[in-house]
Design an enzyme around this catalytic site. Structure first.
Site, mmCIF file in Angstrom:
data_model
loop_
_atom_site.group_PDB
_atom_site.id
_atom_site.type_symbol
_atom_site.label_atom_id
_atom_site.label_comp_id
_atom_site.label_asym_id
_atom_site.label_seq_id
_atom_site.Cartn_x
_atom_site.Cartn_y
_atom_site.Cartn_z
ATOM 1 N N ALA A 1 38.338 -27.403 -77.756
ATOM 2 C CA ALA A 1 39.386 -26.819 -78.597
ATOM 3 C C ALA A 1 40.633 -26.562 -77.777
ATOM 4 O O ALA A 1 40.586 -26.507 -76.548
ATOM 5 C CB ALA A 1 38.893 -25.500 -79.201
ATOM 6 N N ASN A 2 41.750 -26.413 -78.473
ATOM 7 C CA ASN A 2 42.970 -25.929 -77.836
ATOM 8 C C ASN A 2 42.991 -24.412 -77.918
ATOM 9 O O ASN A 2 42.368 -23.822 -78.798
ATOM 10 C CB ASN A 2 44.200 -26.445 -78.582
ATOM 11 C CG ASN A 2 44.530 -27.871 -78.241
ATOM 12 O OD1 ASN A 2 43.648 -28.653 -77.917
ATOM 13 N ND2 ASN A 2 45.798 -28.202 -78.333
ATOM 14 N N ARG A 3 43.773 -23.802 -77.053
ATOM 15 C CA ARG A 3 43.961 -22.366 -77.092
ATOM 16 C C ARG A 3 44.981 -22.044 -78.187
ATOM 17 O O ARG A 3 46.096 -22.529 -78.142
ATOM 18 C CB ARG A 3 44.537 -21.942 -75.742
ATOM 19 C CG ARG A 3 44.134 -20.605 -75.264
ATOM 20 C CD ARG A 3 44.833 -20.314 -73.961
ATOM 21 N NE ARG A 3 44.138 -20.840 -72.777
ATOM 22 C CZ ARG A 3 43.015 -20.322 -72.289
ATOM 23 N NH1 ARG A 3 42.447 -19.304 -72.872
ATOM 24 N NH2 ARG A 3 42.471 -20.827 -71.205
#
Ligand code: C5P
Length: 218
Positions: free
Chosen positions: A29-31
């Protein structure tokens, strides 16, 4: 009288990260906290818009008066966005994972006995902003985000052309805005740049909603 600036308008907003599963317990995932996207959805609703908020996994409450469509992956996010059309405007504030694991294991992957890491092949995810910008049912006003650490406006202009959107909210992330309460942005169009002061995310959202209302009425 009593009519709000975005009454009768439908606006699509994406927010949060996407989670791309590797197995039942792991994902990439991205932050992203979703704070800015959710604030934009709330600000649009406050101006009277009917808002569809397609959100990846976040810990935020659903904004009042907004139809929330929860999703997990980029492909689910794209499908939910297409299902929400037609829209008068769309704001793509989600931090979509650029790649997903090529295969999703049905069971939790075991650590190899030799202590090596398992191979992980990635495949590209659909670009939701670019897809909706070139969609047969393209919203009249399409707005993307760009998180940049340098040459913010120049990179935003290039992104505008590449993605086919109308505006880019270029986010200067060289400071400490990630997950924070404030944002420092430039509103970039193909012919203009507005430098906004560092503002609380709710203020950035309110200004953007105002600009969207002006534009949909022009
Ligand atoms: O290419 P980049 O990820 O920097 O572009 C950021 C913009 O594109 C954001 O508006 C983001 O929501 C959108 N985006 C998207 N789908 C992707 C990647 C980015 O909608 N797969």
């Amino acid at each position: 009288p009593g009519l709000l600036p975005l009454s009768g308008k439908h606006v699509l907003v994406t927010s949060g990260p996407t989670h791309e599963p590797l197995d039942p317990v792991r994902y990439i995932a991205n932050r992203s906290s979703g704070k800015q996207g959710h604030a934009i959805a709330a600000a649009l609703a406050a101006l009277g818009a009917r808002v569809t908020l397609v959100s990846g996994p976040v810990t935020l409450a659903d904004p009042a008066g907004v139809a929330v469509r929860p999703v997990e992956t980029a492909r689910e996010m794209l499908a939910a966005c297409e299902a929400a059309l037609p829209a008068d405007a769309a704001v793509f504030a989600a931090a979509v994972a650029d790649w997903r694991p090529a295969e999703v294991a049905g069971q939790k992957m075991k650590k190899p006995a030799d202590d090596a890491a398992p191979p992980m092949a990635l495949v590209p995810n659909p670009d939701i902003l670019a897809t909706l910008s070139r969609h047969p049912m393209r919203p009249g006003l399409v707005i993307g985000f760009a998180a940049e650490t340098e040459r913010v406006v120049e990179h935003a202009r290039a992104k505008l052309a590449r993605k086919g959107c109308d505006w880019i909210v270029a986010n200067d992330v060289s400071g400490d805005v990630m997950g924070g309460a404030e944002n420092s942005v430039h509103l970039v169009t193909s012919y203009s740049v507005e430098d906004w002061p560092r503002l609380p995310k709710a203020e950035v959202a309110a200004r953007l909603a105002d600009r969207i209302a002006e534009t949909l009425h022009a």
